[in-house]
Design a protein around this motif. Structure first.
Motif, PDB file in Angstrom:
ATOM      1  N   UNK A 103       0.812  -1.206   0.000  1.00 18.89           N
ATOM      2  CA  UNK A 103       0.000   0.000   0.000  1.00 18.89           C
ATOM      3  C   UNK A 103       0.838   1.245   0.000  1.00 18.89           C
ATOM      4  N   UNK A 104       0.181   2.338   0.342  1.00 18.96           N
ATOM      5  CA  UNK A 104       0.861   3.624   0.380  1.00 18.96           C
ATOM      6  C   UNK A 104       0.283   4.488   1.484  1.00 18.96           C
ATOM      7  N   UNK A 105       1.133   5.348   1.993  1.00 14.49           N
ATOM      8  CA  UNK A 105       0.738   6.323   2.999  1.00 14.49           C
ATOM      9  C   UNK A 105       1.310   7.647   2.540  1.00 14.49           C
ATOM     10  N   UNK A 106       0.434   8.531   2.044  1.00 13.54           N
ATOM     11  CA  UNK A 106       0.935   9.750   1.429  1.00 13.54           C
ATOM     12  C   UNK A 106       1.697   9.380   0.171  1.00 13.54           C
ATOM     13  N   UNK A 107       2.972   9.721   0.106  1.00 12.55           N
ATOM     14  CA  UNK A 107       3.791   9.379  -1.046  1.00 12.55           C
ATOM     15  C   UNK A 107       4.647   8.144  -0.854  1.00 12.55           C
ATOM     16  N   UNK A 108       4.591   7.525   0.315  1.00  6.76           N
ATOM     17  CA  UNK A 108       5.446   6.371   0.607  1.00  6.76           C
ATOM     18  C   UNK A 108       4.766   5.061   0.224  1.00  6.76           C
ATOM     19  N   UNK A 109       5.512   4.195  -0.457  1.00  6.60           N
ATOM     20  CA  UNK A 109       5.031   2.848  -0.758  1.00  6.60           C
ATOM     21  C   UNK A 109       5.489   1.911   0.354  1.00  6.60           C
ATOM     22  N   UNK A 110       4.627   0.984   0.731  1.00  5.75           N
ATOM     23  CA  UNK A 110       4.940   0.080   1.831  1.00  5.75           C
ATOM     24  C   UNK A 110       4.499  -1.334   1.496  1.00  5.75           C
ATOM     25  N   UNK A 111       5.166  -2.299   2.114  1.00  2.00           N
ATOM     26  CA  UNK A 111       4.765  -3.701   2.018  1.00  2.00           C
ATOM     27  C   UNK A 111       4.928  -4.341   3.396  1.00  2.00           C
ATOM     28  N   UNK A 112       4.241  -5.438   3.574  1.00  4.19           N
ATOM     29  CA  UNK A 112       4.356  -6.114   4.853  1.00  4.19           C
ATOM     30  C   UNK A 112       3.571  -7.400   4.899  1.00  4.19           C
ATOM     31  N   UNK A 113       3.378  -7.888   6.113  1.00  5.44           N
ATOM     32  CA  UNK A 113       2.658  -9.126   6.362  1.00  5.44           C
ATOM     33  C   UNK A 113       1.533  -8.859   7.341  1.00  5.44           C
ATOM     34  N   UNK A 114       0.520  -9.713   7.324  1.00  9.79           N
ATOM     35  CA  UNK A 114      -0.574  -9.605   8.282  1.00  9.79           C
ATOM     36  C   UNK A 114      -0.870 -10.968   8.887  1.00  9.79           C
ATOM     37  N   UNK A 115      -1.405 -10.932  10.085  1.00  5.52           N
ATOM     38  CA  UNK A 115      -1.891 -12.125  10.755  1.00  5.52           C
ATOM     39  C   UNK A 115      -3.301 -11.854  11.262  1.00  5.52           C
ATOM     40  N   UNK A 116      -4.057 -12.912  11.446  1.00  7.25           N
ATOM     41  CA  UNK A 116      -5.441 -12.789  11.926  1.00  7.25           C
ATOM     42  C   UNK A 116      -5.717 -13.859  12.967  1.00  7.25           C
ATOM     43  N   UNK A 117      -6.544 -13.499  13.950  1.00  9.32           N
ATOM     44  CA  UNK A 117      -7.018 -14.434  14.954  1.00  9.32           C
ATOM     45  C   UNK A 117      -8.517 -14.256  15.091  1.00  9.32           C
ATOM     46  N   UNK A 118      -9.254 -15.347  15.068  1.00  5.86           N
ATOM     47  CA  UNK A 118     -10.706 -15.263  15.255  1.00  5.86           C
ATOM     48  C   UNK A 118     -11.013 -14.960  16.711  1.00  5.86           C
ATOM     49  N   UNK A 119     -11.966 -14.073  16.956  1.00  4.02           N
ATOM     50  CA  UNK A 119     -12.414 -13.772  18.322  1.00  4.02           C
ATOM     51  C   UNK A 119     -13.230 -14.914  18.859  1.00  4.02           C
TER      52      UNK A 119
END
Length: 119
Positions: A103-119
């Protein structure tokens, strides 16, 4: 019977069959998400909760959050809030999940990882 008669009978019988409601997804429920930035000048982490209903992913307060979970658990989602935009993909299991995002925030491009946990 003529071909036209057969078509009319089949079409008529199709009209009286009630449509089934959309079945609930195995992944329906509330999920806690953690996004970690691995590259770029975005915030280091983002935490929020999403709801899955009939395989559709939504956030109660972010109208621009869109996503879908396939019956296989494959998930794709995107969100835009102000100048910030991200999209991601991954996989959910019954109680957890993981994937990648960019994604991007303002003019910065970013990448990463996500995790999920069910409630």
């Amino acid at each position: 019977m003529t071909a036209l008669s057969v078509c009319l009978v089949l079409a008529g019988s199709h009209l009286v069959i009630p449509r089934q409601a959309v079945a609930a997804s195995h992944f329906d429920g509330t999920w806690n998400l953690i996004f970690v930035t691995q590259r770029g000048a975005c915030d280091p982490t983002y935490n929020f909760t999403v709801d899955v209903l009939n395989g559709n992913v939504s956030h109660p307060n972010i109208l621009t959050f869109r996503g879908h979970v396939a019956p296989s658990g494959a998930v794709h989602a995107s969100v835009r809030v102000g100048q910030k935009y991200a999209s991601g993909s991954g996989r959910l299991s019954v109680m957890s999940g993981q994937g990648v995002w960019s994604g991007s925030s303002g003019g910065s491009r970013c990448t990463g990882a996500w995790t999920a946990q069910r409630n």
